[in-house]
Design an enzyme around this catalytic site. Structure first.
Site, PDB file in Angstrom:
ATOM      1  CG  ASP A 431      -1.831   1.121   1.194  1.00 14.43           C
ATOM      2  OD1 ASP A 431      -1.799   2.054   0.596  1.00 14.43           O
ATOM      3  OD2 ASP A 431      -2.993   0.919   2.183  1.00 14.43           O
ATOM      4  CG  HIS A 432       2.993   3.925  -3.224  1.00 15.71           C
ATOM      5  ND1 HIS A 432       3.942   4.737  -2.201  1.00 15.71           N
ATOM      6  CD2 HIS A 432       3.628   3.911  -4.467  1.00 15.71           C
ATOM      7  CE1 HIS A 432       5.099   4.862  -3.137  1.00 15.71           C
ATOM      8  NE2 HIS A 432       4.853   4.593  -4.266  1.00 15.71           N
ATOM      9  NE  ARG A 433      -4.320   3.881   1.554  1.00 12.79           N
ATOM     10  CZ  ARG A 433      -5.055   3.319   1.989  1.00 12.79           C
ATOM     11  NH1 ARG A 433      -6.227   4.072   2.321  1.00 12.79           N
ATOM     12  NH2 ARG A 433      -5.341   2.091   2.516  1.00 12.79           N
TER      13      ARG A 433
END
Length: 461
Positions: A431-433
């Site tokens: 998850d790039h968040r």
């Protein structure tokens, strides 16, 4: 002579906020006298098959739902006539649903194994108590039974007598076989006791349909499946329904990034062979997944951001200081991801034992709701299907998932010479968040380094 009263038993929330369950079979019939905690039904949730114990001692007066019906939590499923003196329960309480709607309707977010925490109108999730295994936790608020639950009923035990007009008599495994084959059990004649439909009856029907001849014994007046039928329709329910909802929610909520790394794992395979031959691991099941799982746990120590979740309501990143390692398992009921609690505290031997128990339980369809919740990071072993790499979708609530490809012999440059080595491809989705490209890359590099040279672990701990 004591007075009696009618008590309704409503379908409870069987753990982690599930909103519905399917009635698989009744273990009692109208008129039966039941005791407290006697198993009265078998139901299937999005997570597991669960036996329901009776919260009352009394006489069954009505079964409100038929087998095969999907029932919402809180709806009455069975009524009892009980002694008014003690209400027929251990505490004298009523059989109200475990979770009643209060005020505005609550919203449940889908996850891989069902529906997650209730979200209030304010948008903040309501924290639920940790789920207990089986139906005991679901009924704790209703009857607080003082006696232990009965032993599990064998899955192949014939059902109790059904009244005329109900669906054909069969056991849950046979009904599942029929669903998988696209067979309507109304078309099959049972040869078991009292007309019970057996596996052999279903297979006989399929073989006869394929040959274009009537099944023996034939179902009088009921047409069989036509040879060359162009479509088979399977209802979307249970695990598959919730898996689909979870995957859509994950794919369109968490910005996925997938990275790949191909590694020479010959040293790991040599280590695996030595461990299998050692006395310390004699009798234990060791596989490449065992070593890879341990390598993931070591790599997480150096890259803890991958062991996190995104709290949208609080606008916080929650980093876990423990690892509940999820292992994706393909089961007859669909994809499930049970997890090993506190896997980071386990030795390699303990991890191998936990993996064996987890996979055996999942394949038998006996995984409890508690084992399917609370994961922090997952592994999917696509290599067992002969696949080299993929782009796995995150288990909702987790920041990363690792896909292990198949171990293949391939030409590889080793010590500046071309040699045949054992090679594996690793796929990491994150998850790039929460996880930056650098953090994901460092984790994948560490994981690959461990599998390429297990001795390097000595420099990482």
């Amino acid at each position: 002579m004591s007075a009696t009263m009618i008590k309704e038993f409503r379908l409870p929330d069987l753990g982690e906020g599930l909103t519905e369950s399917e009635i698989l079979s009744w273990k009692v019939a109208v008129g039966d006298t039941v005791t407290l905690n006697q198993v009265i039904a078998e139901v299937e949730t999005a997570k597991a098959v669960v036996e329901l114990p009776s919260p009352f001692a009394g006489v069954v007066t009505a079964l409100h739902e038929q087998p095969g019906t999907i029932v919402e939590v809180g709806k009455p499923i069975v009524s009892f006539e009980v002694d008014d003196a003690g209400s027929g329960t251990a505490t004298g309480g009523s059989a109200a649903p475990v979770a009643e709607a209060v005020g505005a309707p609550a919203k449940r977010e889908p996850n891989l194994v069902g529906y997650g925490a209730v979200v209030e109108a304010s948008g903040r999730p309501v924290r639920r108590q940790r789920a207990q295994s089986g139906a005991a936790a679901a009924l704790a608020e209703q009857s607080a039974p003082a006696q232990p639950l009965p032993a599990a009923t064998p899955v192949d035990e014939p059902l109790d007598a059904l009244s005329a007009g109900e669906r054909p008599r069969s056991t849950p495994p046979v009904r599942k076989l029929a669903r998988d084959l696209g067979i309507d059990l109304q078309m099959v004649t049972g040869t078991g006791p009292a007309g019970l439909i057996t596996r052999a009856d279903v297979q006989n029907f399929v073989d006869a349909a394929a040959a274009g001849t009537p099944a023996v014994p034939a179902a009088v007046g009921v047409p069989g499946v036509l040879p060359g039928e162009r479509e088979t329709r399977t209802p979307i329910k249970g695990v598959r329904k919730f898996t689909a909802a979870a995957m859509v929610q994950s794919a369109f909520t968490a910005p996925h990034v997938t990275e790949f790394l191909t590694v020479d794992v010959t040293p790991t395979m040599e280590l695996l062979a030595r461990l299998k031959a050692s006395k310390g691991f004699e009798g234990y099941k060791l596989t490449p997944l065992t070593i890879a799982a341990k390598a993931v746990l070591v790599a997480l120590r150096r890259n803890p951001t991958l062991n996190s979740r995104w709290d949208e309501a609080a606008q916080e990143i929650v980093q876990f200081n423990y690892v509940n390692l999820g292992i994706a398992a393909a089961t007859p009921r669909g994809l499930t991801v049970p997890n090993i609690k506190d896997a980071d505290r386990m030795t390699l031997l303990e991890l191998s034992m936990a993996l064996s128990e987890l996979t055996d339980t999942a394949r038998a369809g006996k995984t409890s709701p508690a084992e399917l919740s609370g994961g922090t990071i997952s592994i999917t072993n696509i290599g067992v299907f002969g696949i080299d790499a993929g782009t796995p979708i995150l288990n909702p609530g987790e920041a990363a998932i690792v896909a292990l490809g198949s171990v293949r012999k391939a030409p590889w440059v080793h010590n500046d010479e071309l040699a045949v080595r054992q090679v594996m491809s690793l796929s990491l989705s994150f998850d790039h968040r929460m996880v930056d490209g650098e953090q994901g890359s460092r984790f994948l590099t560490d994981l690959g380094a461990i599998l390429a040279d297990p001795a390097i672990v000595m420099t990482m701990l």
